[in-house]
Design a protein around this motif. Structure first.
Motif, PDB file in Angstrom:
ATOM      1  N   UNK A   1      62.826 139.750  71.186  1.00 21.38           N
ATOM      2  CA  UNK A   1      61.426 139.852  70.806  1.00 21.38           C
ATOM      3  C   UNK A   1      61.298 139.703  69.287  1.00 21.38           C
ATOM      4  N   UNK A   2      60.177 139.162  68.852  1.00 25.52           N
ATOM      5  CA  UNK A   2      59.976 138.943  67.417  1.00 25.52           C
ATOM      6  C   UNK A   2      59.386 140.154  66.716  1.00 25.52           C
TER       7      UNK A   2
ATOM      8  N   UNK B   1      60.522 141.697  63.213  1.00 29.94           N
ATOM      9  CA  UNK B   1      61.977 141.694  63.230  1.00 29.94           C
ATOM     10  C   UNK B   1      62.562 140.541  62.410  1.00 29.94           C
ATOM     11  N   UNK B   2      61.838 139.431  62.366  1.00 33.10           N
ATOM     12  CA  UNK B   2      62.353 138.255  61.654  1.00 33.10           C
ATOM     13  C   UNK B   2      61.957 138.284  60.177  1.00 33.10           C
ATOM     14  N   UNK B   3      62.799 137.714  59.359  1.00 32.61           N
ATOM     15  CA  UNK B   3      62.542 137.607  57.927  1.00 32.61           C
ATOM     16  C   UNK B   3      61.357 136.684  57.657  1.00 32.61           C
ATOM     17  N   UNK B   4      60.667 136.960  56.575  1.00 37.15           N
ATOM     18  CA  UNK B   4      59.585 136.078  56.133  1.00 37.15           C
ATOM     19  C   UNK B   4      60.101 134.693  55.779  1.00 37.15           C
TER      20      UNK B   4
ATOM     21  N   UNK C   1      57.337 131.139  68.515  1.00 37.33           N
ATOM     22  CA  UNK C   1      58.123 132.254  69.041  1.00 37.33           C
ATOM     23  C   UNK C   1      58.182 133.479  68.132  1.00 37.33           C
ATOM     24  N   UNK C   2      57.712 133.338  66.899  1.00 37.21           N
ATOM     25  CA  UNK C   2      57.701 134.468  65.965  1.00 37.21           C
ATOM     26  C   UNK C   2      56.275 134.755  65.504  1.00 37.21           C
ATOM     27  N   UNK C   3      55.620 133.749  64.931  1.00 37.65           N
ATOM     28  CA  UNK C   3      54.282 133.954  64.366  1.00 37.65           C
ATOM     29  C   UNK C   3      53.252 134.273  65.445  1.00 37.65           C
TER      30      UNK C   3
END
Length: 278
Positions: free
Chosen positions: A2-3, A64-67, A118-120
């Protein structure tokens, strides 16, 4: 994976942490320069700094993901938020203007499309759905977008940033009475400098979701990292081995102010009392 991580609360307040993530996709990680791998522009330790939220019953949405994979606080069309130097939806330079990627190794269009889908988009879908849930339950919702940044970044602002930087899109993202209450909290203390709608007026999240006429009120806090961690000095060399330590004593001191700000969000009510929906 999950993101994001969502913890639902039982109050009208939701805290968003879009820049706290450090996870990288394989292509981004493989292409980053030694400096880029330090993830220097991360909002370091924000979840730890706000660990009091559970006790207050306040929900949180944490990336969870980096910018560097995709910036969740930018619009999907990458429209600039500020005049002058900034970074975009898919950053290729850091806040200091240094290249993030080795020459020829920036993410491909397919990799960027994947990150957007999948992230934004999942993060913003979760954000909009949670705000809608709170509004249905309480009649209104309050979004607090939690950020931090180095106290000195010459490319972005002159001199040293105030410790507390509140942004309400020049008054457009929340009711004036809410902004006034937060200003009163800041004015009642003398340990930290502060400003409202200074260099940071609120990013895409604050501007997009803050719709007072629809009973959603949004405020961004850009906290100077010098207040709670060992931030890198301007011009310092950083690489993948660099750490940015949390300073427990300083963090506890500024945390008291953060708690007071969130408490104001909890006790505030709109001037026009909305009807709750069961």
């Amino acid at each position: 994976m999950s993101s994001f991580h969502l913890t639902q609360g039982d109050t009208p307040v939701l805290v968003s942490m879009p820049h706290a993530g450090t996870h990288l996709t394989p292509q981004v990680e493989a292409g980053l320069s030694h400096r880029g791998l330090s993830l220097i522009d991360t909002d370091w330790h924000i979840p730890r700094l706000y660990d009091f939220l559970d006790a207050q019953g306040v929900g949180r949405l944490q990336a969870k993901y980096s910018r560097y994979v995709v910036d969740l606080n930018r619009s999907a069309d990458d429209k600039p938020l500020y005049a002058g130097a900034t970074t975009g939806l898919f950053p290729e330079v850091d806040f200091d203007g240094e290249p993030l990627y080795r020459a020829g190794h920036a993410p491909s269009k397919d990799a960027r499309d994947w990150a957007l889908d999948n992230v934004w988009r999942p993060y913003h879908l979760a954000l909009s759905e949670e705000l809608a849930r709170l509004r249905r339950r309480f009649g209104y919702a309050v979004l607090f977008d939690a950020h931090s940044i180095r106290s000195q970044v010459a490319r972005l602002f002159d001199g040293q940033l105030p410790d507390i930087n509140l942004g309400t899109n020049d008054g457009g993202s929340c009711d004036a009475t809410l902004s006034d209450r937060l200003e009163s909290v800041c004015a009642a203390q003398s340990s930290y400098s502060w400003v409202v709608n200074g260099r940071f007026k609120g990013g895409f999240i604050t501007r997009h979701y803050g719709t007072p006429n629809k009973d959603v009120h949004a405020v961004q806090l850009e906290l100077s990292q010098v207040t709670y961690m060992e931030e890198p000095r301007e011009g310092a060399l950083v690489d993948a081995s660099t750490t940015f330590p949390y300073r427990e004593r300083e963090a506890k001191q500024v945390q008291a102010l953060l708690i007071a700000l969130v408490e104001e969000l909890l006790v505030w009510r709109p001037r026009r009392e909305p009807e709750t929906i069961g």
